[in-house]
Design a protein around this motif. Structure first.
Motif, short mmCIF file in Angstrom:
data_model
loop_
_atom_site.label_atom_id
_atom_site.label_comp_id
_atom_site.label_asym_id
_atom_site.label_seq_id
_atom_site.Cartn_x
_atom_site.Cartn_y
_atom_site.Cartn_z
N SER A 5 31.11 33.37 61.65
CA SER A 5 30.82 34.67 61.08
C SER A 5 31.92 35.19 60.16
O SER A 5 31.76 36.25 59.60
N CYS A 6 33.02 34.49 60.00
CA CYS A 6 34.13 35.00 59.20
C CYS A 6 34.20 34.30 57.84
O CYS A 6 34.07 33.08 57.75
N TYR A 7 34.42 35.11 56.83
CA TYR A 7 34.53 34.60 55.47
C TYR A 7 35.78 35.16 54.82
O TYR A 7 36.14 36.32 55.03
N VAL A 8 36.45 34.34 54.01
CA VAL A 8 37.61 34.76 53.23
C VAL A 8 37.28 34.44 51.77
O VAL A 8 36.83 33.34 51.46
N ARG A 9 37.50 35.42 50.88
CA ARG A 9 37.21 35.24 49.45
C ARG A 9 38.48 35.43 48.63
O ARG A 9 39.26 36.34 48.90
N VAL A 10 38.64 34.59 47.62
CA VAL A 10 39.70 34.73 46.63
C VAL A 10 39.00 34.99 45.30
O VAL A 10 38.12 34.24 44.89
N PHE A 11 39.38 36.10 44.63
CA PHE A 11 38.71 36.46 43.39
C PHE A 11 39.65 37.22 42.47
O PHE A 11 40.67 37.78 42.91
N GLN A 12 39.32 37.26 41.18
CA GLN A 12 40.12 37.99 40.21
C GLN A 12 39.58 39.41 40.08
O GLN A 12 38.37 39.61 39.97
N THR A 13 40.48 40.39 40.11
CA THR A 13 40.08 41.78 39.98
C THR A 13 39.90 42.14 38.52
O THR A 13 40.29 41.38 37.62
N GLU A 14 39.34 43.32 38.27
CA GLU A 14 39.11 43.76 36.89
C GLU A 14 40.41 43.91 36.10
O GLU A 14 40.41 43.76 34.89
N ASP A 15 41.51 44.21 36.80
CA ASP A 15 42.79 44.39 36.10
C ASP A 15 43.60 43.10 35.97
O ASP A 15 44.76 43.12 35.60
N ALA A 27 40.58 44.04 58.45
CA ALA A 27 41.23 43.38 57.30
C ALA A 27 40.87 44.14 56.02
O ALA A 27 39.76 44.64 55.87
N GLY A 28 41.80 44.19 55.10
CA GLY A 28 41.56 44.79 53.80
C GLY A 28 41.90 43.79 52.71
O GLY A 28 42.37 42.69 52.99
N ASP A 29 41.68 44.18 51.48
CA ASP A 29 42.03 43.32 50.35
C ASP A 29 43.55 43.28 50.20
O ASP A 29 44.23 44.28 50.40
N VAL A 30 44.05 42.09 49.84
CA VAL A 30 45.47 41.93 49.55
C VAL A 30 45.56 41.35 48.14
O VAL A 30 44.94 40.33 47.85
N ASP A 31 46.32 42.02 47.26
CA ASP A 31 46.43 41.59 45.86
C ASP A 31 47.66 40.72 45.65
O ASP A 31 48.70 40.92 46.28
N TYR A 32 47.53 39.76 44.71
CA TYR A 32 48.60 38.84 44.35
C TYR A 32 48.68 38.75 42.84
O TYR A 32 47.67 38.88 42.14
N ILE A 39 45.34 31.88 46.29
CA ILE A 39 44.70 30.73 46.93
C ILE A 39 45.52 30.27 48.14
O ILE A 39 44.96 29.99 49.20
N THR A 40 46.84 30.24 47.99
CA THR A 40 47.70 29.86 49.12
C THR A 40 47.49 30.80 50.29
O THR A 40 47.31 30.36 51.44
N ALA A 41 47.51 32.09 50.03
CA ALA A 41 47.30 33.08 51.09
C ALA A 41 45.90 32.96 51.68
O ALA A 41 45.71 33.05 52.90
N GLY A 42 44.90 32.73 50.84
CA GLY A 42 43.53 32.58 51.31
C GLY A 42 43.35 31.37 52.20
O GLY A 42 42.65 31.43 53.22
N VAL A 43 43.99 30.26 51.85
CA VAL A 43 43.91 29.05 52.68
C VAL A 43 44.53 29.31 54.04
O VAL A 43 43.94 28.99 55.08
N HIS A 44 45.71 29.92 54.06
CA HIS A 44 46.37 30.22 55.33
C HIS A 44 45.51 31.16 56.19
O HIS A 44 45.36 30.95 57.39
N MET A 45 44.95 32.19 55.56
CA MET A 45 44.12 33.15 56.29
C MET A 45 42.86 32.47 56.84
O MET A 45 42.49 32.67 57.99
#
Length: 81
Positions: A5-15, A27-32, A39-45
């Motif tokens: 049931s858990c999903y992690v997404r890596v995406f580019q924001t509008e800015d 959990a909330g969004d974390v910006d990089y 991607i590194t953070a997303g893989v670990h998560m």
């Protein structure tokens, strides 16, 4: 697709930043600043949560790659020198 049931997404924001989002409770969004960092953070998560990781292409929410970490067990993370 996985049945977990858990999903992690890596995406580019509008800015132009890169963000990692987990649907885990609390959990909330974390910006990089870069795609690689996100991607590194997303893989670990995703590995920690046994989640399905989805990586979206730059500026395109429709193009994506998915990696399923459900059932993966990592006792320790090796460091690369």
């Amino acid at each position: 697709m996985s049945s977990q049931s858990c999903y992690v997404r890596v995406f580019q924001t509008e800015d132009g930043q890169w963000s990692v989002r987990s649907d885990a409770p609390g959990a909330g969004d974390v910006d990089y600043p870069s795609q690689g960092d996100a991607i590194t953070a997303g893989v670990h998560m995703a590995m920690a949560e046994g989640a399905l990781l989805t990586i979206h292409a730059a500026n395109d929410a429709k193009t994506k790659s998915e990696i399923d970490f459900a059932g993966c067990s990592v006792s320790r993370v090796a460091s690369i020198a």
